[in-house]
Design an enzyme around this catalytic site. Structure first.
Site, PDB file in Angstrom:
ATOM      1  N   GLY A  61       0.734  -1.263  -0.186  1.00  0.00           N
ATOM      2  CA  GLY A  61      -0.222  -0.027   0.037  1.00  0.00           C
ATOM      3  C   GLY A  61       0.821   1.246  -0.104  1.00  0.00           C
ATOM      4  N   GLY A  63       0.433   5.706   1.237  1.00  0.00           N
ATOM      5  CA  GLY A  63      -0.279   6.916   1.665  1.00  0.00           C
ATOM      6  C   GLY A  63       0.311   8.084   1.770  1.00  0.00           C
ATOM      7  N   GLY A  64      -0.088   9.125   2.368  1.00  0.00           N
ATOM      8  CA  GLY A  64       0.184  10.364   2.262  1.00  0.00           C
ATOM      9  C   GLY A  64       1.756  10.451   2.924  1.00  0.00           C
ATOM     10  N   GLY A  66       4.031   7.865   3.063  1.00  0.00           N
ATOM     11  CA  GLY A  66       5.077   6.905   2.176  1.00  0.00           C
ATOM     12  C   GLY A  66       4.605   5.649   1.946  1.00  0.00           C
ATOM     13  N   VAL A  68       4.014   1.513   1.765  1.00  0.00           N
ATOM     14  CA  VAL A  68       4.078   0.361   3.113  1.00  0.00           C
ATOM     15  C   VAL A  68       4.656  -0.945   2.108  1.00  0.00           C
ATOM     16  CG1 VAL A  68       2.749  -0.709   4.684  1.00  0.00           C
ATOM     17  CG2 VAL A  68       2.215   1.726   3.834  1.00  0.00           C
ATOM     18  N   LYS A  82       6.847   1.038   6.994  1.00  0.00           N
ATOM     19  CA  LYS A  82       6.290   2.187   6.173  1.00  0.00           C
ATOM     20  C   LYS A  82       7.706   3.043   5.861  1.00  0.00           C
ATOM     21  CE  LYS A  82       2.822   4.447   7.540  1.00  0.00           C
ATOM     22  NZ  LYS A  82       1.756   5.361   8.043  1.00  0.00           N
ATOM     23  N   ASP A 177      -6.703  12.119  12.180  1.00  0.00           N
ATOM     24  CA  ASP A 177      -6.979  11.532  10.900  1.00  0.00           C
ATOM     25  C   ASP A 177      -7.678  10.234  10.986  1.00  0.00           C
ATOM     26  OD1 ASP A 177      -7.181  11.301   8.180  1.00  0.00           O
ATOM     27  OD2 ASP A 177      -5.199  10.745   7.675  1.00  0.00           O
TER      28      ASP A 177
END
Length: 337
Positions: A61, A63-64, A66, A68, A82, A177
């Site tokens: 995956g 995300g904002g 970095g 994963v 991550k 978040d």
């Protein structure tokens, strides 16, 4: 499993992995590994050696903060790695301070930070890996539906994790978040709050207000969107939205809401105005208990109040969940007639 959306891999995952490979397949001089909690029997050499073998197949995956990766050790233990790219030395020092504090945080309902590798161009954070995936995936992408008891259990677990961050950490932590993709599930659908580690930490002597706007649209409290100020009460609002998402099976900005000019909170308020709140429940959810549904809706409405002072604390939320929702009502067992 994908923590932050495997679809992002197509856009930048391969490019990020090339940098990852160049970095990790080269000289490790200057790299160091810091492990938190004394229950992981790995040396720095063990970790670095395993990192050398990773390739694009390990991406799970992005995300904002970095990309994963899935990190599988030789003894069968699996972790989520991550990668956060360093941008400047000031940020590097900030993360060192953050991680030192976060490494001491360990709780049943949190995704624990196990350690990190400080490499020349990035921080490689080592987290628990949860095989159940994210709540967002389970609610919106998988065909198997969560029954009522599973949804209640997830709500309670997320509440306990967030309550711990607000009330039992020192310094206290505002998540900033809270959303379904940041609630991860183990194989038994036990919930754990993730991605809190990069939120701003609160010192007891400070005002408990941060002005860095984070979060995801649809979950953000009105005052947060207007003024960019995050407090524990903005987290409570996001948690209330999460509860509504779990109950309805719909994302906060689902098209069925947007076409009416509403979000999920606006839809709840509309239904409440016509005394139809129960209609928000996912029709595919089996085993719904009317009494606990009413208690949950009442709690959710308090959490998403437009006035922060009217929202309960997360400690109070847990109390209400345990007394009014989790504890079975008499009519669950007896015919009320």
């Amino acid at each position: 499993m994908c923590f932050w959306g495997c679809f992002l891999y197509k856009n930048f995952g391969k490019k990020d992995m090339r940098g990852f490979r160049v970095e990790l397949c080269g000289d490790f001089s200057g790299s160091s590994v810091v492990m938190f909690h004394g229950d992981l029997p790995y040396s720095s050499k063990d970790i670095l050696k395993k990192l050398e073998t990773m390739d694009e197949e390990n991406i799970i995956g992005a995300g904002g903060f970095g990309t994963v990766y899935k990190l599988a050790m030789d003894d069968g233990n699996v972790f989520a790695l991550k990668r956060i790219v360093k941008t400047n030395e000031g940020l590097d020092r900030f993360f060192d301070r953050e991680l030192e504090i976060l490494g001491s945080v360990k709780h049943r309902y949190l995704v624990n930070l196990r350690g990190y590798c400080n490499s020349p161009s990035s921080k490689l954070l080592i987290y628990d890996y949860l095989q159940g995936g994210s709540l967002d995936e389970v609610l919106h992408e998988k065909s198997e539906q969560l029954d009522w008891d599973a949804r209640i259990n997830i709500i309670l677990g997320a509440a306990k994790g967030l309550s711990y961050l607000h009330h039992d950490c020192s310094p206290r932590i505002i998540h900033r978040d809270i959303k379904s993709s940041n609630i991860l599930l183990d194989g038994s659908f036990e919930a754990r709050v993730s991605d809190f580690g990069l939120a701003k930490l609160l010192e007891d002597e400070e005002s408990h207000i941060t002005t860095i706007v984070a979060g995801t649209f649809g979950y953000l409290a009105p005052e947060y969107m207007q003024f960019g100020r995050a407090t524990e009460k903005t987290d409570v609002y996001s948690f209330g939205v999460l509860v509504l998402e779990i109950l309805s099976g719909k994302r906060p900005t689902d098209a069925s809401f947007i076409e009416k000019g509403l979000n999920i909170v606006g839809w709840l308020n509309f239904l409440a105005g016509e005394n139809r709140e129960r209609e928000i429940v996912d029709l595919n959810c089996e085993g719904v208990h009317t009494e606990t549904l009413d208690a949950l809706l009442s709690l959710a409405k308090q959490c998403v109040s437009s006035l922060p002072e009217e929202r309960p604390t997360m400690h109070r939320v847990v109390q209400m969940l345990e007394s009014d929702v989790v504890t079975p009502c008499p009519s669950d067992f007896y015919d009320s007639e």
